[in-house]
Scaffold this active site. Structure first.
Site, short mmCIF file in Angstrom:
data_model
loop_
_atom_site.label_atom_id
_atom_site.label_comp_id
_atom_site.label_asym_id
_atom_site.label_seq_id
_atom_site.Cartn_x
_atom_site.Cartn_y
_atom_site.Cartn_z
N HIS A 117 3.08 -7.69 -1.47
CA HIS A 117 4.41 -8.11 -1.01
C HIS A 117 4.30 -9.38 -0.18
O HIS A 117 3.38 -9.50 0.63
CB HIS A 117 5.06 -7.03 -0.14
N TYR B 64 8.18 8.95 -0.32
CA TYR B 64 7.76 7.64 0.15
C TYR B 64 7.43 7.72 1.63
O TYR B 64 7.65 6.77 2.38
CB TYR B 64 8.88 6.62 -0.05
N ASP C 40 9.53 -5.38 -9.38
CA ASP C 40 9.07 -6.74 -9.14
C ASP C 40 10.09 -7.80 -9.56
O ASP C 40 10.18 -8.86 -8.96
CB ASP C 40 7.74 -6.98 -9.86
N HIS D 239 3.69 -4.77 -8.26
CA HIS D 239 3.18 -3.40 -8.23
C HIS D 239 2.21 -3.23 -9.39
O HIS D 239 2.61 -3.24 -10.55
CB HIS D 239 4.34 -2.41 -8.31
#
Length: 181
Positions: free
Chosen positions: A106, A46, A27, A81
């Site tokens: 986001h 991911y 972040d 997050h």
């Protein structure tokens, strides 16, 4: 009576701190902070975020992926997050795994950062791995499960992490296709 597959309280505190540092490094775009907490290699899944998967990714490659301007390194993207309730399991004396409820918010700003161009928030589960290296716990991996996204998540990131390039053209298998206006 305690279960033998749970970390000790001290191990939990060490690994919980690594989870916090992981989130804040993303972040705050603090890539040195991220580098310091990583094991020499990390396991990455991911697949629900940017399709990256690796069993033994060198830590430097992981940092390079995260700080890439086409991903979290983009100066026009802000993120937060959040990790929620978690389950912890001690796999061995040198490996601990945690599973966290997660929300990753986001926002993409326009080039002048005077208005929000897109926002997208992911909700799901984050599985993290911690490995003891030279007597110290290190962050050693991540696997994400995306339950759902809010807003226009696909418009927040460009390049390998998103489906649109900076001009708003749809990316299909690495190539551009015009988006209908």
């Amino acid at each position: 009576m305690g279960r033998s597959d749970r970390p000790t309280f001290e191990e939990y505190l060490d690994c919980n701190e690594l989870a916090f540092e992981w989130a804040r490094s993303y972040d705050e775009k603090d890539w040195d902070r991220l580098s310091r907490m990583l094991a020499p290699t990390v396991k990455v899944n991911y697949s629900g975020v940017n399709n990256s998967q690796a069993d033994d990714m060198p830590a430097a490659d992981f940092v390079a992926m995260m700080k890439n301007p086409l991903f979290l390194g983009d100066k026009n993207i802000d993120s937060q997050h959040m990790l929620g309730l978690a389950k912890w399991e001690k796999i061995s004396d040198t490996e601990i795994v945690s599973q966290h409820q997660s929300r990753a918010a986001h926002m993409r700003w326009n080039e002048g950062r005077d208005r929000i161009a897109a926002k997208g928030h992911g909700h799901g589960l984050v599985k993290m791995t911690y490995r003891k290296v030279d007597g110290e716990w290190k962050w050693a991996g991540i696997a994400t499960k995306v339950d759902f996204n809010e807003h226009e998540f696909e418009r927040v990131f460009v390049g390998s992490a998103g489906k649109f390039d900076k001009k708003g053209n749809l990316m299909e298998n690495g190539t551009e296709a015009a988006v209908a206006a």
